[in-house]
Design an enzyme around this catalytic site. Sequence first.
Site, PDB file in Angstrom:
ATOM      1  N   ARG A 150       0.829  -1.210   0.000  1.00  0.00           N
ATOM      2  CA  ARG A 150       0.000   0.000   0.000  1.00  0.00           C
ATOM      3  C   ARG A 150       0.865   1.261   0.000  1.00  0.00           C
ATOM      4  NH1 ARG A 150      -2.174  -3.732  -1.188  1.00  0.00           N
ATOM      5  NH2 ARG A 150      -4.032  -4.730  -0.359  1.00  0.00           N
TER       6      ARG A 150
ATOM      7  N   SER B 273     -11.603  -0.812   2.992  1.00  0.00           N
ATOM      8  CA  SER B 273     -10.781  -1.096   4.178  1.00  0.00           C
ATOM      9  C   SER B 273     -10.164   0.199   4.703  1.00  0.00           C
ATOM     10  CB  SER B 273      -9.671  -2.092   3.820  1.00  0.00           C
ATOM     11  OG  SER B 273     -10.218  -3.314   3.393  1.00  0.00           O
TER      12      SER B 273
ATOM     13  N   GLU C 117      -5.248   3.048   6.275  1.00  0.00           N
ATOM     14  CA  GLU C 117      -4.959   2.920   4.849  1.00  0.00           C
ATOM     15  C   GLU C 117      -5.532   4.110   4.100  1.00  0.00           C
ATOM     16  OE1 GLU C 117      -6.259  -0.132   1.266  1.00  0.00           O
ATOM     17  OE2 GLU C 117      -5.745  -0.971   3.210  1.00  0.00           O
TER      18      GLU C 117
END
Length: 337
Positions: free
Chosen positions: A162, A237, A333
């Site tokens: 990520r 998420s 995130e």
Amino acid sequence: MNIQHNFSLKKYNTFGIDAKARQFVAVHNTDELKTVLEQHQSETKFILGGGSNMLLTQDIEALVIHIDLKGKKILKEDDDFVWVEGMAGENWHEFVLWTIGQDFGGLENMSLIPGNVGTTPVQNIGAYGTEIKDTFVSCEAMNIATQEMKTFDKAACYFGYRESIFKNEVKNQFIITSVVFKLTKRNHKINVSYGDITKELEKNNIISPTLKDVSNAVIAIRQSKLPDPKELGNSGSFFKNPIIPKEQYEKAKALHPEMPHYVVSETEVKVPAGWLIEKAGFKGKRFGDAGIHKNQALVLVNYGNATGQEILAVSKDIQATVLKEFGIAIEAEVNVI
């Protein structure tokens, strides 16, 4: 191009937060983007793609430039591979379905991930055993200060979990305008390594899955776990799955023997953040109009009129509780603005 003032961004972020932009303009090609950047060099700018990976906690006191560049095409191909280009404003899921429709393999495990093509390299998005870096060739990006175009190949992007150069070294310096992927035309590498996909395929009596079968399985799984942002505001998420040293995991597992993990390397393991959050008691909880989804603890939701600050407060509460109970820090995130 029409610059609008005091513009609501409620429809431009998947959380559905009613933050305002001091100025707002949508650009539909690189010429328009270059013109806007040239004419507003001294102004603070905020680049907006699909609005799927951010939490707006305040009004944006800047010129918001919405990247709405459309188009997708085949650049070249040989017997085994095809190189396809998607413009930054293309919806990611629709782009994935377009590749599958032509029997191009490589993106099927990332079906139904919200957002646009242009933001996928920034986050190195991934799901069910695949990441953007697996098929990424290069992206074109415009330098915000000089309006010059630059090509970033895979090595130049410094992809991590990520992570990419666009979140770090060159953050806020470039606007991605298009992305090129190398996909398979035959001998597809079907990835069904995740148990959820295997179960979904077995449920449908599929023994030799096609790209479309895998995509359909991923879509079914995601729809069963994740709310549609059009119906319930969310950003997918909210937290990364923490990667921790094996020693730290063993200590935590001694207190929580049922703690799952995935081996990352000889020295590190990944622990599912959703499991940690659920065990901490947050799954399905609601705090006014901010809450945690009933089916997936990783997903924070806006039940209607939550502010970004209220959702952020819930996320911080989750982080503090998980750290206290498991000794494991979990990171957002989602980009908090």
